[in-house]
Design an enzyme around this catalytic site. Sequence first.
Site: not given
Ligand code: C5P
Length: 241
Positions: A12, A33, A60-62, A64-65, A67, A69, A124, A195, A215-216
């Site tokens: 990220d 990711k 991870d493009l998530k 949502h549109d 069908p 598209t 989350t 989170q 991530g972080r």
């Molecule tokens: O930095 P962190 O550990 O919170 O990063 C979590 C990653 O997972 C982020 O890139 C976030 O977009 C992704 N994610 C999430 N919850 C979801 C799906 C993906 O936190 N349900």
Amino acid sequence: MQISDRIIVALDVPTKAGAIALLDRLPQVSFWKVGLELFISAGPEILQELQHRHKRIFLDLKLHDIPNTMAGACRAVGRYGVDLLTVHATAGNEALAASLTAVAEGAAETGCAPPQLLAVTVLTSIDARMLALELNVPLELPEQALKLAMLAQEAGVTGIVCSPQEVAELRRVLTRDAVLVCPGVRPAWSVAADQRRVMTPAEALAAGADYLVVGRPITGAADPAVAFDRVCEECATVGSS
Ligand code: C5P
């Protein structure tokens, strides 16, 4: 599979240069990711960079549109040769089924394996209060996550993104081929930030997650390589599969 191959690190960062700097600092990470921020700013070139380094890729493009598209976007992603791709379960059965067909079509065009689709259930960062008061969803957690996971499975999407707090229940009710991916993972020594429904990496694996997204706690650490190794060591106490 080694424990380190089950830890997906979120790349990220806002630029390709920033991503390359992180890839150089973390050569031991095998699975990355790529999320919306980096993909929108750097484009598909970042995927080529990762493939050149023989890394596995979670795009991870998530999506949502509607069908049609969703199918078009999924067909295009299918051509990239990535390993995992997210779509929102709330797009509905028809859109999920169309996405599944389309990734296979796209992959066939370039001769690569289609990505495993992952349906996002409830983000989350969303807690019980937000679900009820902001989104007006009548079901409570984890029932809403469960309902969306079942919807995805009925459409043929076996991969699910869920909170570690829902993973044990989903593992119990979903079919054996379910692939469960958990973000919202926080080692005891890191901060939760935005989170909400978090668990430690070892707890999430013990509860039944196949893959963790971190991530972080890793990328924002003073020494990301030390943080990654520490997460892997903690997870190794759960045992590898
Ligand atoms: O930095 P962190 O550990 O919170 O990063 C979590 C990653 O997972 C982020 O890139 C976030 O977009 C992704 N994610 C999430 N919850 C979801 C799906 C993906 O936190 N349900």
